[in-house]
Scaffold this motif. Structure first.
Motif, PDB file in Angstrom:
ATOM      1  N   VAL A 122       1.251  -1.536  -0.186  1.00 49.14           N
ATOM      2  CA  VAL A 122       0.408   0.311  -0.388  1.00 49.14           C
ATOM      3  C   VAL A 122       0.852   1.425  -0.685  1.00 49.14           C
ATOM      4  N   LEU A 123       0.848   2.189  -1.094  1.00 48.54           N
ATOM      5  CA  LEU A 123       1.218   3.378  -0.638  1.00 48.54           C
ATOM      6  C   LEU A 123       0.667   4.503  -0.484  1.00 48.54           C
ATOM      7  N   VAL A 124       1.178   5.281   0.877  1.00 46.22           N
ATOM      8  CA  VAL A 124       0.548   6.696   1.257  1.00 46.22           C
ATOM      9  C   VAL A 124       0.931   7.368   1.210  1.00 46.22           C
ATOM     10  N   GLY A 125       0.528   8.478   1.136  1.00 45.89           N
ATOM     11  CA  GLY A 125       0.794   9.645   0.627  1.00 45.89           C
ATOM     12  C   GLY A 125       0.778  10.241  -0.689  1.00 45.89           C
ATOM     13  N   GLY A 126       1.690  11.071  -1.376  1.00 45.82           N
ATOM     14  CA  GLY A 126       2.024  11.870  -2.698  1.00 45.82           C
ATOM     15  C   GLY A 126       0.530  12.991  -2.589  1.00 45.82           C
ATOM     16  N   PRO A 127       0.556  12.762  -4.154  1.00 41.23           N
ATOM     17  CA  PRO A 127       0.098  13.813  -4.745  1.00 41.23           C
ATOM     18  C   PRO A 127      -1.791  13.461  -4.511  1.00 41.23           C
ATOM     19  N   ASP A 128      -2.067  14.492  -4.318  1.00 46.05           N
ATOM     20  CA  ASP A 128      -3.253  14.029  -4.000  1.00 46.05           C
ATOM     21  C   ASP A 128      -4.283  13.424  -5.883  1.00 46.05           C
ATOM     22  N   ASP A 129      -3.674  13.703  -7.132  1.00 47.21           N
ATOM     23  CA  ASP A 129      -4.192  13.233  -7.843  1.00 47.21           C
ATOM     24  C   ASP A 129      -3.517  11.966  -8.605  1.00 47.21           C
ATOM     25  N   LEU A 130      -2.852  11.091  -8.059  1.00 49.32           N
ATOM     26  CA  LEU A 130      -2.401   9.756  -8.114  1.00 49.32           C
ATOM     27  C   LEU A 130      -3.636   9.396  -7.465  1.00 49.32           C
ATOM     28  N   PRO A 131      -3.949   8.211  -9.265  1.00 44.59           N
ATOM     29  CA  PRO A 131      -4.859   7.568  -9.267  1.00 44.59           C
ATOM     30  C   PRO A 131      -5.012   6.364  -8.410  1.00 44.59           C
ATOM     31  N   GLU A 132      -5.704   5.478  -7.414  1.00 40.61           N
ATOM     32  CA  GLU A 132      -6.097   4.888  -6.456  1.00 40.61           C
ATOM     33  C   GLU A 132      -5.584   3.669  -7.094  1.00 40.61           C
ATOM     34  N   VAL A 133      -5.631   3.267  -8.255  1.00 39.17           N
ATOM     35  CA  VAL A 133      -4.980   1.926  -8.820  1.00 39.17           C
ATOM     36  C   VAL A 133      -3.132   1.923  -8.247  1.00 39.17           C
ATOM     37  N   PHE A 169       8.187   5.702  -3.179  1.00 39.20           N
ATOM     38  CA  PHE A 169       7.845   5.789  -1.848  1.00 39.20           C
ATOM     39  C   PHE A 169       8.929   4.962  -1.158  1.00 39.20           C
ATOM     40  N   GLU A 170       8.884   5.195   0.697  1.00 43.50           N
ATOM     41  CA  GLU A 170      10.026   4.252   1.499  1.00 43.50           C
ATOM     42  C   GLU A 170       9.290   3.988   1.954  1.00 43.50           C
ATOM     43  N   ARG A 171       9.799   2.109   2.322  1.00 44.03           N
ATOM     44  CA  ARG A 171       8.375   1.136   3.512  1.00 44.03           C
ATOM     45  C   ARG A 171       9.048   0.883   4.594  1.00 44.03           C
ATOM     46  N   GLU A 172       7.820   1.671   5.825  1.00 44.13           N
ATOM     47  CA  GLU A 172       7.372   2.052   6.872  1.00 44.13           C
ATOM     48  C   GLU A 172       8.356   0.616   7.227  1.00 44.13           C
ATOM     49  N   GLU A 173       8.858   0.769   8.703  1.00 44.53           N
ATOM     50  CA  GLU A 173       8.937  -1.041   9.780  1.00 44.53           C
ATOM     51  C   GLU A 173       7.900  -0.193  10.932  1.00 44.53           C
ATOM     52  N   GLY A 174       7.569  -1.133  11.136  1.00 46.89           N
ATOM     53  CA  GLY A 174       6.201  -1.370  12.908  1.00 46.89           C
ATOM     54  C   GLY A 174       4.865  -1.258  12.510  1.00 46.89           C
ATOM     55  N   PRO A 175       3.823  -0.560  13.098  1.00 49.33           N
ATOM     56  CA  PRO A 175       2.702  -1.075  12.580  1.00 49.33           C
ATOM     57  C   PRO A 175       2.879  -0.273  11.056  1.00 49.33           C
ATOM     58  N   GLY A 176       1.978  -1.550  10.090  1.00 50.29           N
ATOM     59  CA  GLY A 176       1.888  -1.247   8.321  1.00 50.29           C
ATOM     60  C   GLY A 176       2.814  -1.606   7.858  1.00 50.29           C
TER      61      GLY A 176
END
Length: 78
Positions: free
Chosen positions: A17-28, A51-58
């Motif tokens: 799952v990719l989180v953040g970035g521009p609002d117009d980045l398509p959901e797909v 996008f960088e991988r998070e550690e911890g929750p999620g």
């Protein structure tokens, strides 16, 4: 960066799952496949969203898909 194909020696791709970035980045585009990648680049509006991988929750240690958080945008040189 994600590779379009993987050989047999690489870990199989998992949903991410990719989180953040521009609002117009398509959901797909916010649901990607990643193996052991620590970064993912998505082509968008003449540049790349990073996008960088998070550690911890999620992230890497939690159950469920890995979470990658937006870090920056770069433009394609012309």
């Amino acid at each position: 960066m994600m590779k379009p194909s993987q050989d047999a020696t690489q870990r199989p791709a998992t949903d991410a799952v990719l989180v953040g970035g521009p609002d117009d980045l398509p959901e797909v585009a916010r649901h990607a496949s990643a193996g052991d990648e620590t970064t993912i680049k998505v082509l968008h509006r003449g540049g790349y969203e990073h996008f960088e991988r998070e550690e911890g929750p999620g992230g890497r240690e939690a159950a469920g898909p890995p979470v990658y958080r937006w870090t920056m945008r770069t433009r394609i040189a012309e």
